[in-house]
Design a protein around this motif. Structure first.
Motif, mmCIF file in Angstrom:
data_model
loop_
_atom_site.group_PDB
_atom_site.id
_atom_site.type_symbol
_atom_site.label_atom_id
_atom_site.label_comp_id
_atom_site.label_asym_id
_atom_site.label_seq_id
_atom_site.Cartn_x
_atom_site.Cartn_y
_atom_site.Cartn_z
ATOM 1 N N ARG A 43 0.828 -1.205 0.000
ATOM 2 C CA ARG A 43 0.000 0.000 0.000
ATOM 3 C C ARG A 43 0.866 1.259 0.000
ATOM 4 N N ASN A 44 1.889 1.266 0.814
ATOM 5 C CA ASN A 44 2.753 2.445 0.885
ATOM 6 C C ASN A 44 3.460 2.709 -0.444
ATOM 7 N N GLU A 45 3.919 1.641 -1.109
ATOM 8 C CA GLU A 45 4.621 1.808 -2.388
ATOM 9 C C GLU A 45 3.660 2.264 -3.474
ATOM 10 N N ILE A 46 2.446 1.715 -3.501
ATOM 11 C CA ILE A 46 1.455 2.123 -4.497
ATOM 12 C C ILE A 46 1.085 3.585 -4.296
ATOM 13 N N LYS A 47 0.867 3.987 -3.052
ATOM 14 C CA LYS A 47 0.551 5.391 -2.769
ATOM 15 C C LYS A 47 1.670 6.316 -3.238
ATOM 16 N N ARG A 48 2.902 5.879 -3.007
ATOM 17 C CA ARG A 48 4.043 6.716 -3.403
ATOM 18 C C ARG A 48 4.053 6.946 -4.911
ATOM 19 N N ILE A 49 3.806 5.894 -5.685
ATOM 20 C CA ILE A 49 3.832 6.009 -7.145
ATOM 21 C C ILE A 49 2.680 6.872 -7.635
ATOM 22 N N LEU A 50 1.464 6.625 -7.126
ATOM 23 C CA LEU A 50 0.299 7.363 -7.601
ATOM 24 C C LEU A 50 0.346 8.832 -7.200
ATOM 25 N N ASN A 51 1.013 9.143 -6.108
ATOM 26 C CA ASN A 51 1.128 10.536 -5.671
ATOM 27 C C ASN A 51 2.316 11.263 -6.306
ATOM 28 N N ASP A 52 3.147 10.516 -7.047
ATOM 29 C CA ASP A 52 4.311 11.109 -7.710
ATOM 30 C C ASP A 52 3.888 11.690 -9.064
ATOM 31 N N LYS A 53 3.897 13.044 -9.178
ATOM 32 C CA LYS A 53 3.484 13.691 -10.431
ATOM 33 C C LYS A 53 4.448 13.398 -11.569
ATOM 34 N N ASN A 54 5.669 13.010 -11.240
ATOM 35 C CA ASN A 54 6.678 12.735 -12.270
ATOM 36 C C ASN A 54 6.817 11.241 -12.544
ATOM 37 N N ALA A 55 5.847 10.454 -12.085
ATOM 38 C CA ALA A 55 5.925 9.011 -12.305
ATOM 39 C C ALA A 55 5.873 8.697 -13.792
ATOM 40 N N THR A 56 6.713 7.785 -14.216
ATOM 41 C CA THR A 56 6.778 7.391 -15.617
ATOM 42 C C THR A 56 5.759 6.303 -15.902
ATOM 43 N N ALA A 57 5.642 6.003 -17.217
ATOM 44 C CA ALA A 57 4.745 4.917 -17.618
ATOM 45 C C ALA A 57 5.196 3.603 -16.998
ATOM 46 N N ALA A 58 6.507 3.426 -16.882
ATOM 47 C CA ALA A 58 7.033 2.207 -16.263
ATOM 48 C C ALA A 58 6.632 2.141 -14.790
ATOM 49 N N ASP A 59 6.652 3.300 -14.119
ATOM 50 C CA ASP A 59 6.237 3.337 -12.716
ATOM 51 C C ASP A 59 4.764 2.969 -12.574
ATOM 52 N N LEU A 60 3.934 3.515 -13.488
ATOM 53 C CA LEU A 60 2.510 3.211 -13.440
ATOM 54 C C LEU A 60 2.251 1.739 -13.726
ATOM 55 N N LYS A 61 3.024 1.184 -14.652
ATOM 56 C CA LYS A 61 2.879 -0.246 -14.936
ATOM 57 C C LYS A 61 3.248 -1.078 -13.704
ATOM 58 N N LYS A 62 4.294 -0.656 -12.993
ATOM 59 C CA LYS A 62 4.682 -1.334 -11.763
ATOM 60 C C LYS A 62 3.564 -1.236 -10.726
ATOM 61 N N ALA A 63 2.960 -0.035 -10.604
ATOM 62 C CA ALA A 63 1.861 0.148 -9.660
ATOM 63 C C ALA A 63 0.676 -0.732 -10.021
#
Length: 326
Positions: free
Chosen positions: A105-125
């Motif tokens: 949960r903490n890692e998913i929140k971190r990615i979704l709240n990151d405005k600079n998250a990449t497509a790879a980050d979103l795929k990881k989430a």
């Protein structure tokens, strides 16, 4: 031959024709270049528009993917809250599965709240959310198992409580029955007295004794009776003697122990003396003891025998006023 002053038409007009042709060619080249420039500009504009449109589409797709993942995560959060809320026992020490869920949960929140998250980050989430739902399914199974165990424990506790109540009632009944039985045995073990006798005695100086009914000659009254009980156990027992003089006062023998007896039917009564005996179960025992007084009165002496709080026998002895020769 006639000569004129006008020049020939052809030779004089050749240069102007050549200039006109060159000028037309230059204009054509300029027009072609202008058209080419306009074409390039139009093509470049269209290309830029396509790139901008592609960038917009990509941005919209990026935002749509983030929003979709956010919605998926929110649904997982609601599911988790429902699971943990269904069983308060899970709020104690966290299991290993709950610790893994908390970490995801903490890692998913971190990615979704990151405005600079990449497509790879979103795929990881996205993958982590899928894994989170799998973990929630396992947690649901664990909660279902614990709920079943709790229900079984509750049923067992209810049964034990019912059995405890029944047992306590049985114990109370047994205690009451035991108490009633003990009371019955206690009452039943009271001695019965028989062959009751009261003998006034005059003690001579030579040691001989003589029975007399004259008050002034009586030195002692010998009380005798037999006691018997078939269920009374062998061992010591106490007989309480109450001697009431003609004046209504209980005789107090200075040589004997006197006190108050609590009876079961007549309340508290002072007694003259207590006589201990050693009883053997199933036998008849004779009890005999003297009652002494400094001056015996004329009239009726009442003798009462008590055992175990009950009166088991009584008798009356009358002493007379003596004559001249008593």
């Amino acid at each position: 031959m006639t000569n004129t002053n006008y020049p020939s038409a052809t030779p004089q007009n050749e240069p102007p024709r050549q200039n006109k042709s060159n000028k037309g060619l230059l204009i054509g080249v300029l027009v072609a270049a202008l058209l080419g420039t306009w074409g390039y500009l139009l093509w470049d504009k269209n290309k830029s528009g396509e790139q901008i449109q592609a960038a917009n589409v990509q941005g919209e797709s990026y935002m749509t993917q983030r929003d979709s993942l956010k919605l998926m995560y929110d649904e997982a959060e609601v599911r988790l809250d429902s699971i943990t809320g269904a069983n308060n026992n899970l709020q104690g020490d966290k299991s290993e599965l709950q610790k893994q869920i908390e970490s995801n949960r903490n890692e998913i929140k971190r990615i979704l709240n990151d405005k600079n998250a990449t497509a790879a980050d979103l795929k990881k989430a996205q993958g982590m959310i899928a894994n989170l739902n799998t973990q929630l399914a396992s947690l649901e199974q664990e909660v279902a198992r614990l709920t079943g165990e709790n229900q079984e424990l509750t049923a067992n506790n209810t049964q034990l409580s019912t059995e405890k109540v029944v047992l306590e009632q049985n114990l109370q009944t047994s205690a009451s029955e035991k108490e009633a039985l003990a009371s019955t045995v206690d009452v039943g073990s009271t001695f019965s007295a028989a062959n009751f006798s009261i003998t006034p005695v005059n003690e001579k100086k030579n040691g001989k004794e003589k029975t007399t009914s004259t008050a002034k000659r009586v030195d002692k009254m010998v009380v005798a009776f037999d006691v018997e009980n078939r269920i009374a156990r062998s061992g010591p027992a106490d007989m309480y003697i109450i001697v009431t003089a003609p004046d209504g006062q209980v005789v107090s023998d200075p040589s004997l122990q006197s006190a108050t007896l609590t009876t079961r039917t007549d309340g508290d009564k002072p007694y003259t003396t207590k006589v201990p005996i050693d009883y053997e179960q199933g036998t008849r025992k004779n009890v005999s003891f003297p009652i002494r007084q400094e001056d015996f009165q004329r009239g009726d002496y009442k003798i009462e025998i008590y055992h175990n709080g009950f009166k088991i026998g009584e008798g009356v002895r009358t002493l007379k006023k003596g004559g001249l020769f008593g």
